[in-house]
Design a protein around this motif. Structure first.
Motif, short mmCIF file in Angstrom:
data_model
loop_
_atom_site.label_atom_id
_atom_site.label_comp_id
_atom_site.label_asym_id
_atom_site.label_seq_id
_atom_site.Cartn_x
_atom_site.Cartn_y
_atom_site.Cartn_z
N LYS A 127 -2.38 4.95 -3.05
CA LYS A 127 -3.40 5.55 -2.19
C LYS A 127 -3.06 7.03 -1.94
O LYS A 127 -2.49 7.37 -0.90
CB LYS A 127 -3.50 4.78 -0.87
CG LYS A 127 -4.04 3.36 -1.05
CD LYS A 127 -4.08 2.61 0.27
CE LYS A 127 -4.69 1.23 0.06
NZ LYS A 127 -6.15 1.26 -0.01
N TYR A 187 1.11 5.09 0.19
CA TYR A 187 0.49 6.34 0.60
C TYR A 187 1.38 7.48 0.15
O TYR A 187 2.54 7.58 0.57
CB TYR A 187 0.29 6.35 2.11
CG TYR A 187 -0.66 5.27 2.58
CD1 TYR A 187 -2.03 5.47 2.59
CD2 TYR A 187 -0.17 4.02 3.00
CE1 TYR A 187 -2.91 4.47 3.00
CE2 TYR A 187 -1.04 3.02 3.41
CZ TYR A 187 -2.40 3.24 3.41
OH TYR A 187 -3.26 2.25 3.81
N ASN A 233 -8.66 7.06 1.97
CA ASN A 233 -7.22 6.76 2.03
C ASN A 233 -6.57 7.48 3.20
O ASN A 233 -5.69 6.93 3.88
CB ASN A 233 -6.53 7.20 0.74
CG ASN A 233 -6.90 6.37 -0.47
OD1 ASN A 233 -7.47 5.29 -0.34
ND2 ASN A 233 -6.61 6.88 -1.65
N ASP A 264 0.86 -1.18 0.00
CA ASP A 264 0.00 0.00 0.00
C ASP A 264 0.90 1.23 0.00
O ASP A 264 1.76 1.39 0.87
CB ASP A 264 -0.93 0.00 1.21
CG ASP A 264 -2.02 -1.05 1.10
OD1 ASP A 264 -2.39 -1.39 -0.04
OD2 ASP A 264 -2.51 -1.53 2.14
N THR A 270 -3.11 10.55 -0.57
CA THR A 270 -3.49 10.86 0.80
C THR A 270 -3.39 12.35 1.05
O THR A 270 -2.51 13.02 0.49
CB THR A 270 -2.55 10.09 1.77
OG1 THR A 270 -2.66 8.69 1.50
CG2 THR A 270 -2.86 10.37 3.22
#
Length: 200
Positions: free
Chosen positions: A36, A7, A161, A5, A38
């Motif tokens: 993701k 960010y 997110n 993942d 953010t």
């Protein structure tokens, strides 16, 4: 297959500096990346961080030294103080999220959007700049947006997110989070991410 993942935020020079190496590491290990975007403007006040204008002169000066060092080390020719930093990244972020939902190479798109800001000194708030970045990534920005979803849904995912990042302890960009919960903050930790993936 490991999932990472990712960010990030388009306005971060550190995200851009590490983007090419991150893509190479993920591909080499056969990892799946879930990008993701953010809202770090919301993350910072909740995790003890400060936006750049509120940092002390000493911290801002050191940031500039580090950008020079990493620019040379990574061989990524960023402009240290681009004309349009910070940019309104709404258009670009929505496109990245939409591309990811459609199974496109959203990481490559984000990298090209970063290039627009940090190398080409473009304004990410300009739809033409964003469209040109998408074209360099082999994508059609207009077609992606036409395929949906709506701005409201894309913004909801952006907010989701951000909430998720906070729940997982993320406080800076970029952050790379493994399924175990172990994460690596900053492009200067990519070599450690590489080692962790190698260990399986």
């Amino acid at each position: 297959m490991t999932t990472i993942d990712y960010y990030m935020t388009l306005n971060s020079p550190w995200t851009y500096l590490g983007s090419a190496l991150f893509a190479e590491i993920a591909a080499r290990h056969g990892a799946t990346v879930r990008i993701k975007p953010t809202k770090y403007g919301e993350v910072f006040p909740k995790t003890g961080g400060l936006p750049l204008p509120k940092r002390s002169p000493e911290r801002r000066a050191y940031r500039m030294m580090e950008l020079k060092r990493w620019r040379d080390y990574r061989k990524v020719p960023i402009t240290l103080e681009p004309k349009h930093f910070p940019s309104d990244e709404t258009i670009g972020t929505r496109l990245v999220i939409a591309a990811a939902l459609q199974g496109k190479d959203a990481c490559r798109l984000a990298q090209e959007l970063g290039r627009s800001l940090w190398e080409l000194e473009g304004n990410l708030g300009d739809e033409a700049v964003v469209a040109e970045a998408a074209k360099r990534a082999g994508l059609d920005a207009a077609a992606i947006r036409k395929a949906g979803p709506s701005d409201e849904e894309l913004d909801r995912i952006h907010n989701q997110n951000t909430a998720e990042a906070l729940e997982r302890g993320v406080f800076g960009a970029p952050s790379y989070v493994l399924p175990s919960g172990e994460f690596f903050w900053g492009q200067d930790r990519l070599e450690f991410l590489d080692r962790a993936l190698a260990k399986g």
